[in-house]
Design a protein around this motif. Sequence first.
Motif, short mmCIF file in Angstrom:
data_model
loop_
_atom_site.label_atom_id
_atom_site.label_comp_id
_atom_site.label_asym_id
_atom_site.label_seq_id
_atom_site.Cartn_x
_atom_site.Cartn_y
_atom_site.Cartn_z
N SER A 152 21.70 -47.53 -119.73
CA SER A 152 22.14 -46.86 -120.96
C SER A 152 21.46 -45.50 -121.12
N GLN A 153 20.16 -45.45 -120.80
CA GLN A 153 19.44 -44.19 -120.90
C GLN A 153 19.99 -43.17 -119.91
N GLU A 154 20.26 -43.64 -118.67
CA GLU A 154 20.80 -42.74 -117.65
C GLU A 154 22.18 -42.23 -118.04
N LEU A 155 23.00 -43.13 -118.59
CA LEU A 155 24.32 -42.70 -119.05
C LEU A 155 24.20 -41.69 -120.18
N GLY A 156 23.20 -41.89 -121.05
CA GLY A 156 22.99 -40.94 -122.13
C GLY A 156 22.65 -39.56 -121.61
N VAL A 157 21.80 -39.52 -120.57
CA VAL A 157 21.45 -38.23 -119.96
C VAL A 157 22.68 -37.59 -119.33
N LEU A 158 23.46 -38.40 -118.61
CA LEU A 158 24.67 -37.88 -117.97
C LEU A 158 25.68 -37.40 -119.01
#
Length: 244
Positions: A152-158
Motif C-alpha cells: 500500500s505504501q509503495e502504491l501510494g508513492v507510485l
Amino acid sequence: MKATPAEQNELLRLQSIDTGLQRLDHAARNLPQDAERTALEPQLATVRAKHAARTGELEDARIELRRVESDVEVVEARIDRDSGRLQQTASVKDIQGLETELASLRTRRSDLEEIELTVMERIEELEATLADIDEERTALTAQFDALESARSQELGVLDARRAALGDDRETVLRGIPTELVALYEKQRARYGTGAALLQRGVSLGSNTALNANDLDTIRRAAPDDVVLCPESSCILIRNEESGL
C-alpha cells in the motif's frame, strides 16, 4: 501537417512523461510484495485449514467429554441411590440384587472414568497442537499484513508520482496544437511510441540508423513539416542533434 519546431520539440517532453507513466504502471503491476504475497498465500491457506480442522476436532472432543461426564454423574447418582436403599433394606434378596447392581455400576463408573481420562488427554494434545498452529498462523498473518502494508505504501508513492506526471503532462499539452497531439496519440496507440528524436541519423524510435534516401527526404522537409519515422512510424523530431 505543419507545426513549429518548438511545438514539435515539446512532443519529446510529452513522450518522456508518457514513458514515465508507463513505467509507473508497470511497476504497480509488478510490485515485489505481490510476488511474495502470492508465494505466502498457499502457506497461509494450509495453516488456516489445519487450524479449522484441529478446532473441529477439539470441539468434538469437548462435546464427548461433556457426554462422558454426564454419564458419570448419572452412574454416581444411581450408586448413591442404591447405596442408600442398601442401608435401609433387610431383605436378603434385595441386598443381593442391590450389591450386584452396585458392582456393575462401579465397573461402569471405572470404565467411564478411563474414557474420561483418555478424552481429557486427547483434549490437552489438541490444545497444544492448536496453540502451535495459532503461533504459526499469527506469524504468517503478520508477515502477510506487513507485505500488504508495504504494498500500500509503495502504491501510494507510485500514485503520487503518477499524479505529478499527470500534472506535468497537462502543462505540456497546453503548448502543443490539438491536431499534433491527436497524431501523436494515434501513432503511440498503434506503434507504442508517439514521438522520438532523430539523433545523428539514428531514429531513437526504432534505434536504427536511417538510410541515405530516408535522410535525404527528411533533409528536404521544411522545419515546420511533421515527418514520421520510416522505421517506427512515430513522429520524428529534428533538432541540432539530428546531424542533418
